[in-house]
Motif scaffolding. Sequence first.
Motif, PDB file in Angstrom:
ATOM      1  N   SER A  24       0.802  -1.223   0.000  1.00 53.22           N
ATOM      2  CA  SER A  24       0.000   0.000   0.000  1.00 53.22           C
ATOM      3  C   SER A  24       0.837   1.277   0.000  1.00 53.22           C
ATOM      4  CB  SER A  24      -0.928   0.007   1.224  1.00 53.22           C
ATOM      5  OG  SER A  24      -0.168   0.017   2.413  1.00 53.22           O
ATOM      6  N   MET A  25       2.143   1.154   0.123  1.00 57.77           N
ATOM      7  CA  MET A  25       2.959   2.367   0.171  1.00 57.77           C
ATOM      8  C   MET A  25       3.202   2.906  -1.234  1.00 57.77           C
ATOM      9  SD  MET A  25       6.875   1.037   1.048  1.00 57.77           S
ATOM     10  CE  MET A  25       6.450   0.347   2.623  1.00 57.77           C
ATOM     11  N   PRO A  26       3.420   4.215  -1.332  1.00 55.22           N
ATOM     12  CA  PRO A  26       3.690   4.808  -2.649  1.00 55.22           C
ATOM     13  C   PRO A  26       4.926   4.195  -3.306  1.00 55.22           C
ATOM     14  CG  PRO A  26       3.319   6.509  -0.985  1.00 55.22           C
ATOM     15  CD  PRO A  26       3.411   5.201  -0.265  1.00 55.22           C
ATOM     16  N   LYS A  27       4.944   4.226  -4.620  1.00 59.16           N
ATOM     17  CA  LYS A  27       6.045   3.641  -5.391  1.00 59.16           C
ATOM     18  C   LYS A  27       7.393   4.228  -4.970  1.00 59.16           C
ATOM     19  CE  LYS A  27       7.700   3.151 -10.120  1.00 59.16           C
ATOM     20  NZ  LYS A  27       7.473   3.503 -11.528  1.00 59.16           N
ATOM     21  N   ILE A  28       7.431   5.543  -4.747  1.00 60.32           N
ATOM     22  CA  ILE A  28       8.685   6.203  -4.374  1.00 60.32           C
ATOM     23  C   ILE A  28       9.209   5.667  -3.044  1.00 60.32           C
ATOM     24  CG2 ILE A  28       7.494   8.173  -3.330  1.00 60.32           C
ATOM     25  CD1 ILE A  28      10.879   8.276  -5.094  1.00 60.32           C
ATOM     26  N   THR A 108      16.134   9.787  -7.383  1.00 56.87           N
ATOM     27  CA  THR A 108      14.943   8.935  -7.373  1.00 56.87           C
ATOM     28  C   THR A 108      13.699   9.761  -7.074  1.00 56.87           C
ATOM     29  OG1 THR A 108      16.263   7.035  -6.641  1.00 56.87           O
ATOM     30  CG2 THR A 108      13.889   6.907  -6.293  1.00 56.87           C
ATOM     31  N   VAL A 109      13.793  10.655  -6.092  1.00 55.68           N
ATOM     32  CA  VAL A 109      12.654  11.506  -5.722  1.00 55.68           C
ATOM     33  C   VAL A 109      12.307  12.452  -6.866  1.00 55.68           C
ATOM     34  CG1 VAL A 109      11.870  13.326  -4.166  1.00 55.68           C
ATOM     35  CG2 VAL A 109      13.053  11.319  -3.247  1.00 55.68           C
ATOM     36  N   LYS A 110      13.305  13.078  -7.473  1.00 55.80           N
ATOM     37  CA  LYS A 110      13.058  14.005  -8.579  1.00 55.80           C
ATOM     38  C   LYS A 110      12.396  13.283  -9.754  1.00 55.80           C
ATOM     39  CE  LYS A 110      16.685  17.349  -7.602  1.00 55.80           C
ATOM     40  NZ  LYS A 110      17.978  17.899  -8.019  1.00 55.80           N
ATOM     41  N   SER A 111      12.838  12.068 -10.035  1.00 51.95           N
ATOM     42  CA  SER A 111      12.228  11.288 -11.123  1.00 51.95           C
ATOM     43  C   SER A 111      10.770  10.960 -10.809  1.00 51.95           C
ATOM     44  CB  SER A 111      12.993   9.990 -11.345  1.00 51.95           C
ATOM     45  OG  SER A 111      14.276  10.255 -11.833  1.00 51.95           O
ATOM     46  N   ALA A 112      10.497  10.622  -9.563  1.00 50.25           N
ATOM     47  CA  ALA A 112       9.129  10.299  -9.169  1.00 50.25           C
ATOM     48  C   ALA A 112       8.225  11.520  -9.259  1.00 50.25           C
ATOM     49  CB  ALA A 112       9.104   9.739  -7.755  1.00 50.25           C
ATOM     50  N   VAL A 113       8.730  12.675  -8.850  1.00 51.70           N
ATOM     51  CA  VAL A 113       7.942  13.910  -8.937  1.00 51.70           C
ATOM     52  C   VAL A 113       7.685  14.253 -10.393  1.00 51.70           C
ATOM     53  CG1 VAL A 113       8.033  16.409  -8.531  1.00 51.70           C
ATOM     54  CG2 VAL A 113       8.698  14.826  -6.712  1.00 51.70           C
ATOM     55  N   GLU A 115       7.622  12.173 -12.931  1.00 52.25           N
ATOM     56  CA  GLU A 115       6.707  11.171 -13.471  1.00 52.25           C
ATOM     57  C   GLU A 115       5.272  11.456 -13.024  1.00 52.25           C
ATOM     58  OE1 GLU A 115       5.936   6.579 -12.400  1.00 52.25           O
ATOM     59  OE2 GLU A 115       7.969   7.005 -13.158  1.00 52.25           O
ATOM     60  N   LYS A 116       5.115  11.878 -11.778  1.00 53.17           N
ATOM     61  CA  LYS A 116       3.784  12.152 -11.228  1.00 53.17           C
ATOM     62  C   LYS A 116       3.157  13.376 -11.902  1.00 53.17           C
ATOM     63  CE  LYS A 116       1.334  12.556  -6.860  1.00 53.17           C
ATOM     64  NZ  LYS A 116       1.449  12.553  -5.421  1.00 53.17           N
ATOM     65  N   SER A 117       3.981  14.393 -12.225  1.00 50.47           N
ATOM     66  CA  SER A 117       3.422  15.594 -12.837  1.00 50.47           C
ATOM     67  C   SER A 117       3.143  15.449 -14.327  1.00 50.47           C
ATOM     68  CB  SER A 117       4.284  16.820 -12.618  1.00 50.47           C
ATOM     69  OG  SER A 117       5.558  16.609 -12.249  1.00 50.47           O
ATOM     70  N   SER A 118       3.661  14.413 -14.945  1.00 51.45           N
ATOM     71  CA  SER A 118       3.397  14.264 -16.387  1.00 51.45           C
ATOM     72  C   SER A 118       2.237  13.339 -16.665  1.00 51.45           C
ATOM     73  CB  SER A 118       4.633  13.761 -17.110  1.00 51.45           C
ATOM     74  OG  SER A 118       5.106  12.562 -16.572  1.00 51.45           O
TER      75      SER A 118
END
Length: 118
Positions: A24-28, A108-113, A115-118
Amino acid sequence: YDVCVCVAFPPDVDTPGEAAARGSMPKITQQLSGTAGFWPAETVAKAILAGAEAGTHHIWMGIDGFMLAQLTSGFAPVSTLFEAGIQVLTMSIFRLVGLFYLQMFNSTVKSAVKEKSS
């Protein structure tokens, strides 16, 4: 006073609760928390208990735990002169390794952010 304080640096522990939480935890969070792998609960518990019974101040498991124990030693007591020598000799190299870890985590965090905004 006969009081011993122990600081444990356990890795992520493979328990039924952890397995349920992973689902249940976020992918990041999954990406960041799985870097050291998951250790069996019995192995971690035995290591912590053995360290506490021996009066070891820093109780670590795996290379990541060893590195954290050395980097956070500061004014912590040491058991042997050898332990003090290892801390002194590894501090700067482990700080450099730590900077690479920070860069990896930030990336990793920057990539997740992104990915989330696109």
